[in-house]
Write a protein that holds these residues in place. Structure first.
Motif, mmCIF file in Angstrom:
data_model
loop_
_atom_site.group_PDB
_atom_site.id
_atom_site.type_symbol
_atom_site.label_atom_id
_atom_site.label_comp_id
_atom_site.label_asym_id
_atom_site.label_seq_id
_atom_site.Cartn_x
_atom_site.Cartn_y
_atom_site.Cartn_z
ATOM 1 N N ARG A 78 -4.522 -21.642 -22.959
ATOM 2 C CA ARG A 78 -3.650 -22.683 -23.488
ATOM 3 C C ARG A 78 -3.471 -22.512 -24.994
ATOM 4 O O ARG A 78 -4.404 -22.127 -25.698
ATOM 5 C CB ARG A 78 -4.226 -24.068 -23.171
ATOM 6 C CG ARG A 78 -4.404 -24.289 -21.669
ATOM 7 C CD ARG A 78 -4.876 -25.685 -21.357
ATOM 8 N NE ARG A 78 -6.194 -26.002 -21.882
ATOM 9 C CZ ARG A 78 -7.343 -25.585 -21.346
ATOM 10 N NH1 ARG A 78 -7.334 -24.796 -20.275
ATOM 11 N NH2 ARG A 78 -8.498 -25.950 -21.875
ATOM 12 N N ASP A 79 -2.292 -22.819 -25.457
ATOM 13 C CA ASP A 79 -1.995 -22.708 -26.887
ATOM 14 C C ASP A 79 -1.026 -23.830 -27.255
ATOM 15 O O ASP A 79 0.100 -23.863 -26.774
ATOM 16 C CB ASP A 79 -1.371 -21.344 -27.200
ATOM 17 C CG ASP A 79 -1.124 -21.157 -28.694
ATOM 18 O OD1 ASP A 79 -1.492 -22.047 -29.476
ATOM 19 O OD2 ASP A 79 -0.564 -20.108 -29.064
ATOM 20 N N HIS A 80 -1.485 -24.746 -28.102
ATOM 21 C CA HIS A 80 -0.673 -25.898 -28.477
ATOM 22 C C HIS A 80 -0.149 -25.797 -29.911
ATOM 23 O O HIS A 80 0.465 -26.745 -30.412
ATOM 24 C CB HIS A 80 -1.486 -27.182 -28.324
ATOM 25 C CG HIS A 80 -2.157 -27.307 -26.991
ATOM 26 N ND1 HIS A 80 -1.465 -27.238 -25.807
ATOM 27 C CD2 HIS A 80 -3.476 -27.463 -26.658
ATOM 28 C CE1 HIS A 80 -2.318 -27.365 -24.789
ATOM 29 N NE2 HIS A 80 -3.533 -27.507 -25.279
ATOM 30 N N ALA A 81 -0.390 -24.673 -30.571
ATOM 31 C CA ALA A 81 0.040 -24.516 -31.957
ATOM 32 C C ALA A 81 1.555 -24.562 -32.052
ATOM 33 O O ALA A 81 2.273 -24.142 -31.132
ATOM 34 C CB ALA A 81 -0.482 -23.200 -32.519
ATOM 35 N N THR A 82 2.024 -25.086 -33.167
ATOM 36 C CA THR A 82 3.468 -25.189 -33.372
ATOM 37 C C THR A 82 3.754 -25.134 -34.865
ATOM 38 O O THR A 82 2.840 -25.190 -35.695
ATOM 39 C CB THR A 82 4.005 -26.507 -32.767
ATOM 40 O OG1 THR A 82 5.427 -26.516 -32.804
ATOM 41 C CG2 THR A 82 3.478 -27.724 -33.502
ATOM 42 N N THR A 83 5.012 -25.013 -35.206
ATOM 43 C CA THR A 83 5.454 -25.055 -36.601
ATOM 44 C C THR A 83 6.530 -26.118 -36.724
ATOM 45 O O THR A 83 7.485 -26.142 -35.941
ATOM 46 C CB THR A 83 6.013 -23.692 -37.057
ATOM 47 O OG1 THR A 83 4.974 -22.701 -36.949
ATOM 48 C CG2 THR A 83 6.487 -23.756 -38.503
ATOM 49 N N LEU A 84 6.357 -27.001 -37.689
ATOM 50 C CA LEU A 84 7.311 -28.087 -37.888
ATOM 51 C C LEU A 84 7.599 -28.210 -39.374
ATOM 52 O O LEU A 84 6.672 -28.349 -40.175
ATOM 53 C CB LEU A 84 6.748 -29.390 -37.324
ATOM 54 C CG LEU A 84 7.738 -30.528 -37.089
ATOM 55 C CD1 LEU A 84 7.286 -31.396 -35.936
ATOM 56 C CD2 LEU A 84 7.898 -31.376 -38.342
ATOM 57 N N CYS A 85 8.868 -28.123 -39.735
ATOM 58 C CA CYS A 85 9.275 -28.201 -41.143
ATOM 59 C C CYS A 85 8.472 -27.209 -41.996
ATOM 60 O O CYS A 85 7.931 -27.566 -43.057
ATOM 61 C CB CYS A 85 9.132 -29.613 -41.676
ATOM 62 S SG CYS A 85 10.352 -30.762 -41.001
ATOM 63 N N PRO B 75 13.722 -31.532 -35.191
ATOM 64 C CA PRO B 75 12.547 -32.114 -34.537
ATOM 65 C C PRO B 75 12.549 -33.635 -34.605
ATOM 66 O O PRO B 75 13.093 -34.239 -35.541
ATOM 67 C CB PRO B 75 11.371 -31.537 -35.338
ATOM 68 C CG PRO B 75 11.914 -30.320 -36.016
ATOM 69 C CD PRO B 75 13.352 -30.636 -36.303
ATOM 70 N N VAL B 76 11.906 -34.247 -33.602
ATOM 71 C CA VAL B 76 11.748 -35.699 -33.544
ATOM 72 C C VAL B 76 10.256 -36.019 -33.587
ATOM 73 O O VAL B 76 9.483 -35.550 -32.748
ATOM 74 C CB VAL B 76 12.373 -36.281 -32.264
ATOM 75 C CG1 VAL B 76 12.147 -37.791 -32.197
ATOM 76 C CG2 VAL B 76 13.864 -35.963 -32.201
ATOM 77 N N ALA C 174 1.508 -27.675 -25.080
ATOM 78 C CA ALA C 174 2.076 -28.977 -25.411
ATOM 79 C C ALA C 174 3.591 -28.906 -25.492
ATOM 80 O O ALA C 174 4.284 -29.882 -25.179
ATOM 81 C CB ALA C 174 1.498 -29.466 -26.745
ATOM 82 N N GLN C 175 4.102 -27.757 -25.907
ATOM 83 C CA GLN C 175 5.546 -27.610 -26.055
ATOM 84 C C GLN C 175 6.278 -27.597 -24.714
ATOM 85 O O GLN C 175 7.504 -27.739 -24.668
ATOM 86 C CB GLN C 175 5.868 -26.329 -26.823
ATOM 87 C CG GLN C 175 5.564 -26.410 -28.319
ATOM 88 C CD GLN C 175 4.065 -26.483 -28.607
ATOM 89 O OE1 GLN C 175 3.272 -25.756 -28.025
ATOM 90 N NE2 GLN C 175 3.687 -27.387 -29.505
ATOM 91 N N PRO D 13 0.669 -30.364 -32.060
ATOM 92 C CA PRO D 13 1.738 -31.237 -32.558
ATOM 93 C C PRO D 13 1.241 -32.644 -32.867
ATOM 94 O O PRO D 13 1.709 -33.651 -32.329
ATOM 95 C CB PRO D 13 2.755 -31.225 -31.409
ATOM 96 C CG PRO D 13 1.956 -30.943 -30.200
ATOM 97 C CD PRO D 13 0.836 -30.045 -30.623
ATOM 98 N N VAL D 14 0.269 -32.717 -33.764
ATOM 99 C CA VAL D 14 -0.376 -33.968 -34.168
ATOM 100 C C VAL D 14 -0.492 -33.961 -35.686
ATOM 101 O O VAL D 14 -0.800 -32.920 -36.284
ATOM 102 C CB VAL D 14 -1.768 -34.092 -33.529
ATOM 103 C CG1 VAL D 14 -2.530 -35.279 -34.102
ATOM 104 C CG2 VAL D 14 -1.670 -34.195 -32.010
#
Length: 398
Positions: free
Chosen positions: A85-92, A314-315, A379-380, A99-100
């Motif tokens: 599992r991989d929940h890493a993300t990039t935002l702004c 993104p929201v 998570a995505q 995503p926390v």
């Protein structure tokens, strides 16, 4: 690479508790994070609790934010490969372990002397960004030095003095802040009886006003910077500007060269307008139920705003989140990232940086376990997995 950024790193938090239990060690704080609320409120002075934890009016929106999660249920799918599992993300432009993020909160030295510094350090250790409040109790420059890899977001209080705004923007950029949050849901302070009954607004006592009171443009307005009464009066004169309009947002967009997040959106039409004005992300928030008594729950508002934005930006969402399972529900409804507010405040109050770390560990580990048990590996992928639905009030037994 940090443990929490490694694949399945959050599961190690979960398993580690049981492994330490073999030698008789149990968690010092409850893993049901809702239990932290009563512990925190017992530790706070009544007037401090009134400001930090109180909501608008009779507290209906605070309750509605929470109740919206109770109206949803999750539907696990089985026999899917979720071993990796991989929940890493990039935002702004910010890389996140999951995503926390920590939502902006002001006046936190009322809860713990380490206040904002404890939060940014605990969050940085876990790859979680902190949105610095304009009402932080530590200068943004000092917070950036305390956690240079984590402190990338800052909220701006929309003052009625452009010189102070320009000065704060310059200080943010010089400190390495690359994402600005502008709150648009505070034309005036909400009616908050829990604070009003104690006649206590911390900023008028210098608490949570550090960044403004030390700002060169603000100090230039003062006749005597050491006069506490003048400082309080000048601060009050600068507070939220009720004359701001969509044109004001466009002008701010032109003044800030990095990503811009517009916070406090509750209507799909306003979210679309924010994007048209140049927002790089929209933030669904009702100020934790502290502005309008009877406002709708942010979780209930989220799907319509997600549909309106349709992936253009993104929201983000916050309000009522009390667990990792709550994070999963918000993500499944289409949020790209979920903010934690009161949970982090309670952890800070009870045990400082360790308490914040405990809260984040529990949220991240429960989020990961819930996602895996739903049959999803990331998570995505939650929204596409269609794992959340509204509780119908009827149960069938098979």
């Amino acid at each position: 690479m940090s443990l929490l950024r490694a694949a399945n790193g959050f599961e190690r938090i979960h398993n580690g508790i049981y492994q330490r239990g073999r030698t008789g060690e149990v968690p010092l704080l409850p893993t049901d994070l809702a239990e932290l609320e009563s512990m925190a409120l017992a530790a706070l002075q009544p007037e401090h609790a009134g400001y930090l934890n109180g909501g608008a009016g009779r507290g209906r929106t605070v309750a509605t934010n929470r109740g919206a999660f109770d109206r949803l249920e999750l539907t696990p799918a089985v026999l899917n490969n979720v071993a990796h599992r991989d929940h890493a993300t990039t935002l702004c432009s910010t890389r996140m372990a999951a995503p926390v993020f920590v939502s902006p909160m002001g006046g936190l030295s009322l809860a713990h002397p380490d206040a904002d510094t404890a939060i940014v350090r605990a969050a940085a250790e876990r790859g979680v960004p902190t949105a610095i409040s304009p009402m932080a109790c530590t200068r943004v420059e000092d917070l950036a030095r305390a956690a240079p890899d984590s402190v990338r977001w800052m909220e701006l209080l929309w003052h009625n003095n452009d010189a102070v705004i320009d000065s704060m923007l310059a200080r943010a950029q010089e400190s390495g802040i690359d994402t600005l949050i502008i709150g648009v849901d505070l034309p005036t302070l909400g009616w908050r009886p829990a604070a009003l009954d104690h006649a206590y607004l911390p900023f008028l006592h210098g608490v949570g006003a550090t960044n403004i009171l030390t700002d060169p443009a603000f100090l230039a307005m003062m006749n005597n910077p050491q006069d506490h009464d003048e400082r309080a009066r000048r601060w009050s004169e600068l507070s939220a500007d009720a004359s701001r309009t969509w044109e004001s947002l466009e002008r701010l967009r032109a003044r800030w060269r990095g990503p811009l997040i517009v916070k406090g959106l509750q209507r799909p039409s306003d979210a679309r307008r924010a994007v048209n004005a140049g927002a790089d992300a929209v933030f669904v928030s009702n100020h934790g139920g502290r502005q309008v008594d009877g406002a709708a729950a942010t979780l209930s508002l989220l799907p319509a705003i997600v549909d309106e934005i349709d992936g253009d930006v993104p929201v983000l969402v916050d309000g009522g989140v009390r667990s990792g399972a709550d994070v999963v529900m918000a993500l499944a409804l289409g949020a790209d990232a979920v903010g934690l507010g009161r949970l982090v405040l309670w952890g800070l109050t009870v045990a400082g940086q360790d308490g914040v770390g405990h809260v984040l560990d529990c949220v991240l580990a429960e989020m990961d376990a819930t996602i895996a048990n739903l049959g999803v590996a990331s998570a995505q992928d939650l929204r596409a997995a269609d794992v959340v639905r509204e509780y119908s009030g009827e149960r069938s037994i098979c």
